[in-house]
Design an enzyme around this catalytic site. Structure first.
Site: not given
Ligand code: AMP
Length: 399
Positions: A94, A182
């Site tokens: 990520r 996000h």
């Protein structure tokens, strides 16, 4: 031959990992774990598919001097040992910021890494740790392909206006735009919306990712149309330690009237504000909820009021609301916070089923509510694992 993918999510003091079987597209990892307290007293925990705790083994060697590099130096052999030498096919990360260049999952090369490093000032709290994890894997396993999945990527579907600040054009041209974050969480929620909303999944949906970092995303056709975070992950909702949207005049005041230097302002806005700053106690919502301190209660009230105001601010982008989805630590678990936010939004046609909300049901709106309200767990690592599978298949690497 059976192989595994590793996904890593490196934060300032934690490293979350998950291992997926490359042979099937199951969203359930074989193992999922966390090393918390990096830079202090590291605590290792890992669970198997059935939720059973796994033996820390060599990970007990972690100590106060452990950084991301040493943590990964121990984790890779721990995984090899645990999976009986099953080959590691790829590592997916990520990565919080992909800038203007990177939208889709990307195979990491030295030039990609150089670009991501240049984005550190845009995400000072996250990007350096993401990069440290990539460098550590490259050091200990240079033979393994690494893939970056960007939190900004999901929002690149937004139209031009939604991405603009009202700043002089040359700043826009050099990349001072609203990126949004996000994205891996929103991507996952978008992927499961049809399971819960049926045809309404492609309607007007707002997803509220409420955790230590918090933001909202307005979607149409399950694509991002607008979001509350902007150039950095500081904008928008009030968060655990971050202030969220702020009159830029406050920053000028801090510099000019109080003589604060940029690094001190950065610390103030990123680490000493939000729930922590207003309560003067903690950034932990669960602890604040259990406190009767008036400052704790004010911090919660402000969090909810600002969340509702931000939601209302997203509505023009999608022209109304069919469904609201709560996710992440607070959104998935805190019935009182969901209720307090929804109480500000009754005028929109939102009515909760209090009993369903209290038991953290999936659908928490009343049958007659005009807007469906849901609490759905997010699963960012599944998105990273799927991206690894997809990218390696397209690149023709054998599974
Ligand atoms: P995340 O960053 O998504 O892991 O979310 C962390 C936040 O979720 C922290 O502020 C926790 O206090 C909060 N949280 C987790 N469980 C609960 C709960 N049951 N009630 C209230 N807040 C919770």
């Amino acid at each position: 031959m059976r192989r595994v993918f590793l996904t890593l999510n490196a934060g300032s003091s934690s490293l979350k990992f998950a291992v997926f079987d490359s042979d099937n597209s199951s969203t359930t990892p074989l193992t999922k774990g966390t090393i918390a307290g990096i830079g202090g007293t590291p605590v290792f925990s890992a669970r198997d598919t059935a939720g059973g705790a796994l033996d820390a083994g060599a990970m007990t060697a972690l100590d106060v001097a452990s950084d991301h590099e040493t943590v990964i130096a121990l984790l890779l052999p721990w995984l090899a040992n645990h999976f009986g030498g099953l080959p590691l096919l790829a590592v997916g990360h990520r990565v919080v910021h992909g800038g203007q260049h990177y939208r889709d999952p990307t195979l990491i090369s030295p030039s990609v890494l150089q670009y991501l490093e240049a984005l550190v000032p845009l995400a000072p709290l996250h990007q350096p740790h993401n990069i440290a994890a990539i460098r550590a894997v490259a050091k200990w396993r240079p033979d393994i392909p690494q893939i970056a999945c960007f939190d900004t990527g999901f929002h690149r579907s937004q139209n031009h206006l939604a991405q603009l600040f009202a700043l002089p054009r040359d700043l826009t041209d050099e990349g001072v735009i609203r990126y949004g974050f996000h994205g891996l969480s929103y991507d996952y929620i978008a992927s499961i919306l049809p399971n819960h909303l049926g045809d309404r999944a492609s309607g007007r949906v707002i997803v509220a990712h409420l955790g230590n970092g918090s933001s909202m995303c307005a979607m149409k056709d399950r694509k991002s149309v607008a979001t509350t975070m902007g150039f950095t992950a500081l904008d928008g909702l009030m968060m655990g330690r971050r202030c969220g949207a702020l009159d830029p005049g406050v920053v000028l005041y801090l510099m000019q009237a109080k003589g604060m230097a940029a690094p001190d302002i950065e610390t103030l806005l990123y680490k000493h504000s939000g729930l922590l700053g207003v309560s003067g106690m903690t950034n932990d919502m669960q602890v604040l909820q259990d406190s009767d301190n008036p400052h704790a209660q004010e911090a919660i009230a402000l969090f909810c009021y600002r969340a509702a105001s931000s939601l209302a601010g997203l509505l023009p982008a999608i022209g109304g609301l069919d469904a609201l989805v709560f996710t992440a630590g607070i959104g998935e678990n805190s019935a009182p916070i969901r209720k307090a936010i929804c109480d500000h939004l009754g005028w929109l046609g939102i009515t909760l089923d209090d009993a369903a909300n209290d038991r953290n049901a999936t659908r928490i709106s009343a049958a007659h509510s005009q807007v469906g309200v849901f609490a759905l767990p997010t699963n960012e690592e599944t998105v990273v694992a799927d991206a690894c599978r997809g990218l390696l298949t397209r690149a023709g690497k054998p599974e």
